[in-house]
Design an enzyme around this catalytic site. Structure first.
Site, PDB file in Angstrom:
ATOM      1  CG  ASP A 147      -1.899  -1.087   1.282  1.00  0.00           C
ATOM      2  OD1 ASP A 147      -2.162  -1.679   0.219  1.00  0.00           O
ATOM      3  OD2 ASP A 147      -2.413  -1.388   2.376  1.00  0.00           O
ATOM      4  CE  LYS A 148       0.325   8.574  -0.881  1.00  0.00           C
ATOM      5  NZ  LYS A 148      -0.679   9.654  -1.067  1.00  0.00           N
TER       6      LYS A 148
END
Length: 339
Positions: A147-148
């Site tokens: 995830d970012k």
């Protein structure tokens, strides 16, 4: 009606009694969900909508029964990623693959809302002509994601052979090979057991397409966890966990920990209701959590079989500064409380 170029999209809505009287932007957004209502509004203002051959540039126009609305719009932009000189923390590199320690805040590959500044953009600059097209133009070399706002270890393929071999390992989830993925997570509360397994299928949340949720008809998802440390005081508990993935679904650890009642600290998507708990913490842990701005999750270990040599590779990433600050603050409180 005029011809529409192939690169454009045409939406035609004939207004019946059910939608008559509705706002133009709302009617079009409901009729064609490929665009958000804000995007529809922008297109209307840009003159992309006609009624009876006349341009209507008012999003709040009330449609009338019998009218034919025509929206002509370009498809969503999906440009080919461009090389960008973004620094990379490289743990290992050879002619077949590259292992990266990804910082929090970096998106893995371009997507709507993040067309640049991604890991792919950085890799294209670093690897040059060897990378484009490996595993697809839009996501060259990407065999798994973080995830970012999750930091930690990732491996990226640099050849088609490496791409196929690594992709097979991740698809197999390590059941017949050495694939190993372990994360450090800080979760709210104190788990009932020192170790456990969460076996709960995941799919898209029916009420929020940006979230994942435990769903009976979802894809198999299995997370193993073990307690590494427990911290707590009056009105609050935080547990540091090692989480090992048996499968690798989107947001898997975040959703699974929320499912058992222990969402990750500072997770803005799956633990918004726990934000008030921060106010109960001592000053230093509270300051560390408030400074995070992201879920307290770090991909600490990655192991796999090298696609060319067959050698078992293993990489570790230390806690990044923001999570180390949280860990130090929690341990400092523990020592002071014990004393």
């Amino acid at each position: 009606m005029q011809d529409v170029p192939v690169e454009e999209m045409e939406v035609v809505v004939v207004v019946d009694g059910e939608i008559a009287g509705g706002r133009l932007d709302a009617v079009l957004a409901k009729a064609h969900d490929a665009f958000s209502r804000n995007r529809i509004k922008d297109l209307i203002l840009e003159g992309a909508v006609t009624i009876a051959g006349e341009t209507v540039a008012e999003p709040n126009y009330r449609v009338k029964a019998g009218e034919t609305i025509v929206l002509v719009a370009p498809p969503p932009e999906d440009p080919e990623p461009k090389p960008e000189p973004i620094p990379l923390d490289i743990l290992h590199e050879d002619e077949h693959l590259i292992v990266i320690d990804k910082p929090a805040g970096m998106v893995v590959h371009p997507a709507p809302g993040s067309p640049g500044g991604t890991l792919v953009n950085a890799l294209l600059h670093h690897c040059g002509e060897s990378l484009p097209g490996i595993g697809g133009v839009k996501r060259p070399g990407i065999v798994h994601r973080l995830d970012k706002d999750t930091s930690g270890v990732m491996v990226v393929a640099k050849t088609e052979r490496a791409m196929r071999h690594l992709a097979a390992q991740f698809a197999d989830h390590g059941r017949t090979g050495p694939l190993h993925r372990a994360y450090i997570a800080y979760a709210w509360g104190s788990t009932q057991t020192a170790a456990g397994t969460i076996d709960a299928p995941l799919g898209r949340d029916q009420h929020n397409r940006l979230k994942q949720a435990v769903r009976r008809e979802g894809r198999e998802a299995i997370t193993h966890y073990a307690v590494e440390a427990r911290f707590g005081g009056e009105g609050w508990d935080i547990t540091r966990l090692s989480c090992e993935l048996e499968t690798g679904r989107t947001h898997q650890i975040r959703v699974h920990m929320t499912h058992i009642g222990h969402p990750l600290v500072a997770d803005p998507v799956y633990a918004p209701g726990f934000a008030t708990k921060v106010n109960r913490l001592p000053a230093e842990p509270r300051a560390a959590i408030e400074a995070l701005g992201r879920q307290a999750l770090h991909a600490a270990e990655l192991g796999f079989e090298h696609p060319r040599t067959g050698k078992e590779m293993f990489f570790q990433s230390p806690l990044p500064p923001d999570l180390q600050m949280l860990d130090d603050a929690l341990h400092a409180y523990d020592r002071a409380f014990a004393g």
